[in-house]
Design a protein around this motif. Structure first.
Motif, PDB file in Angstrom:
ATOM      1  N   THR A   1      39.895  37.568  44.872  1.00 38.15           N
ATOM      2  CA  THR A   1      40.214  39.248  45.527  1.00 38.15           C
ATOM      3  C   THR A   1      38.206  38.477  46.034  1.00 38.15           C
ATOM      4  O   THR A   1      37.180  38.022  45.533  1.00 38.15           O
ATOM      5  CB  THR A   1      39.845  39.080  43.698  1.00 38.15           C
ATOM      6  OG1 THR A   1      38.844  38.903  42.990  1.00 38.15           O
ATOM      7  CG2 THR A   1      41.228  39.675  42.901  1.00 38.15           C
TER       8      THR A   1
ATOM      9  N   THR B   1      47.707  46.186  44.326  1.00 37.85           N
ATOM     10  CA  THR B   1      47.739  44.803  43.858  1.00 37.85           C
ATOM     11  C   THR B   1      49.008  44.358  42.856  1.00 37.85           C
ATOM     12  O   THR B   1      48.843  43.223  44.025  1.00 37.85           O
ATOM     13  CB  THR B   1      46.215  44.648  43.410  1.00 37.85           C
ATOM     14  OG1 THR B   1      45.471  45.380  43.704  1.00 37.85           O
ATOM     15  CG2 THR B   1      45.622  43.428  42.931  1.00 37.85           C
TER      16      THR B   1
ATOM     17  N   ALA C   1      44.993  40.760  39.136  1.00 35.73           N
ATOM     18  CA  ALA C   1      45.909  39.869  40.307  1.00 35.73           C
ATOM     19  C   ALA C   1      45.490  38.730  39.347  1.00 35.73           C
ATOM     20  O   ALA C   1      46.706  38.058  40.363  1.00 35.73           O
ATOM     21  CB  ALA C   1      43.918  39.717  41.144  1.00 35.73           C
TER      22      ALA C   1
ATOM     23  N   VAL D   1      34.950  39.768  40.900  1.00 35.48           N
ATOM     24  CA  VAL D   1      35.083  39.453  42.678  1.00 35.48           C
ATOM     25  C   VAL D   1      34.695  38.028  42.757  1.00 35.48           C
ATOM     26  O   VAL D   1      33.846  37.547  42.772  1.00 35.48           O
ATOM     27  CB  VAL D   1      35.057  40.783  43.144  1.00 35.48           C
ATOM     28  CG1 VAL D   1      35.512  40.395  44.581  1.00 35.48           C
ATOM     29  CG2 VAL D   1      35.909  41.839  42.662  1.00 35.48           C
TER      30      VAL D   1
END
Length: 492
Positions: free
Chosen positions: A252, A199, A241, A278
């Motif tokens: 995500t 990532t 991220a 997420v």
């Protein structure tokens, strides 16, 4: 011509499906160099009936290409040019790996399906990130911003007015990350580092990072979908991220297996999604299951016994069912709260009226979803997807009970203090699995998904499902016209 000439010719020239895949990618790259690549043509969606809101972006349509077609980030620009609003590249491991031994991809032509056991062959995150970075710099140079790091950063910060991953207005680029095969199965900390490392290298050049914890061809993946390891992995990926050096947020998602379909399994996955922060779920992957082999030739019956994940149109009804379950269970924490949705919500009565009016306008063109149809209309798509208490579009979703029959659901959905925003935001669902025409895409969208993705249905398409004028090239993926889409494809 496509079904009776092009596809059989491809199978003769490249009997091995993986050879066909690799040569299809190579040919598409070469065609693009000379401006001869297949692309979206003709009537566009002038009425904007196909537009949909995802992650704050207005996408040109709710259609996408699943991961696996562009495994190494070699042709995202070429695939986006074909028409879909989302292209997902990968899966990409932090370190290069070769995957399983060949042969590892098998066609079952009579079923329009395939079995693959690639084993996540990957060029590695460093090389793929370099490709994506070069793509951003070339875009910056063509737009007159320059060719240096400042020009690259300007584009990544949104200065060019396009998403920094796709580099195309109204479209997004998803990048799927995975763990290396050599990472010990039971070492969750090492596995977590794999996802974080991939990532950290790739997120800067993506609009969406997709965490693959559902590969059927690698040992240990199913265990990663349990609530504790999944929460740990996803929390770390969200943090990685968020830490990339750019102003535009990287979203995500987690890609889950169609084989984990019980209420308890889905509740655990959804709880991990909420705990980790997420943004959504990609529902579907190839499956360990096999369709009924009745009527198969001896050769295809033997192929059906090959180890690997199966994909094909037989997965469609399972996909719809899973989307409904995920939509319902994901929305559980939203009950009895003021929900802040990503786009403007309409009252249920107004939304129902809108859908009914759209159907009435289009019903003169509406045909069944069989292979004999010359067109598969895609009616006006839902702009948002609500929880049952706020009024879902799909009838099964709307009629779902407010309580979910999972014994420990309330405990599972107890959010950690650090994961509790002031106002909860509805999670986004993409789905893939067995979608082969517009009717089916509409069905999964109305079940609660925001994007319908396709892969096998593209490369093993029957052109009886579209008219000759709508298939502008034997390699085309989606044709998006006003209230319609058509799919075809090559054995690439």
């Amino acid at each position: 011509v496509h079904w009776w000439l092009t596809v059989p010719l491809v199978r003769v020239v490249w009997p091995d499906a993986e050879d066909a895949h690799e040569n299809g990618v190579r040919i598409l790259k070469e065609l693009y160099r000379f401006g001869l690549h297949p692309r979206e043509r003709g009537r566009l969606n002038d009425a904007k009936d196909l537009e949909t809101e995802v992650f704050g972006y207005t996408l040109v349509n709710p259609l996408g290409i699943s991961s696996g077609l562009d495994k190494h980030g070699e042709i995202p620009t070429q695939l986006l040019a074909l028409g879909p609003a989302i292209v997902e590249v990968g899966g990409i491991t932090p370190i290069k790996q070769s995957g399983n031994s060949k042969p590892r991809v098998f066609r079952i032509v009579s079923q329009r399906g395939m079995i693959n056991r690639y084993g996540l062959n990957s060029h590695g995150a460093t090389l793929v990130a370099a490709r994506l970075r070069q793509r951003v710099r070339e875009f910056a140079y063509k737009q007159g911003y320059g060719l240096d790091e400042d020009a690259e950063q300007f584009v990544l910060d949104g200065g060019a007015g396009v998403p920094p991953g796709s580099l195309v207005k109204g479209k997004l680029l998803s990048v799927q990350v995975a763990k290396n095969e050599s990472t010990p199965q039971g070492d969750i900390e090492a596995i977590r580092r794999d996802y974080v490392n991939a990532t950290s290298l790739l997120a800067k050049y993506a609009d969406v990072i997709v965490v693959n914890v559902s590969c059927p061809n690698e040992p240990g993946y199913r265990n990663l979908q349990q609530i504790e390891p999944l929460t740990k992995i996803l929390t770390s990926v969200v943090a990685a991220a968020a830490s990339v050096d750019r102003k535009v947020k990287v979203r995500t998602m987690v890609k889950v297996s169609p084989d984990e379909g019980s209420e308890e399994q889905i509740a655990s996955i959804c709880a991990a999604v909420w705990r980790s922060g997420v943004d959504g779920v990609v529902v579907g992957n190839s499956t360990f299951s096999r369709p009924d082999g009745t009527g198969l030739s001896k050769v295809e019956a033997d192929v059906m016994e090959e180890r690997g994940g199966y994909s094909g149109p037989q997965l469609f009804h399972r996909t719809v069912s899973l989307v409904k379950k995920y939509r319902r269970i994901l929305d559980y924490p939203l009950h009895d709260q003021k929900v802040s949705h990503q786009t403007e919500q309409q009252p249920r009565e107004a939304k129902d009226t809108q859908i009914k009016a759209s159907v009435k306008r289009e019903e003169k063109n509406l045909k069944g979803a069989s292979n004999e149809s010359t067109k598969q209309p895609l009616l006006r798509t839902p702009k948002t997807h609500s929880s049952p208490t706020t009024g879902g579009i799909g009838s099964d979703v709307a009629s779902a009970p407010a309580s979910i029959p999972a014994p420990d659901l309330e405990q599972s959905f107890t959010l950690q203090e650090s994961a509790q925003p002031a106002t909860l935001t509805s999670k986004t669902i993409f789905c893939t699995g067995g979608i082969t025409n517009g009717q089916q895409a509409l069905e999964v969208l109305n079940a609660g998904a925001s994007v319908a993705q396709i892969y096998t249905g593209m490369i093993l398409s029957n052109t009886k499902a579209l008219s000759a004028n709508d298939c502008y090239d034997s390699s085309c993926v989606w044709w998006c016209g006003e209230n319609n889409f058509y799919e075809a494809g090559d054995e690439a």
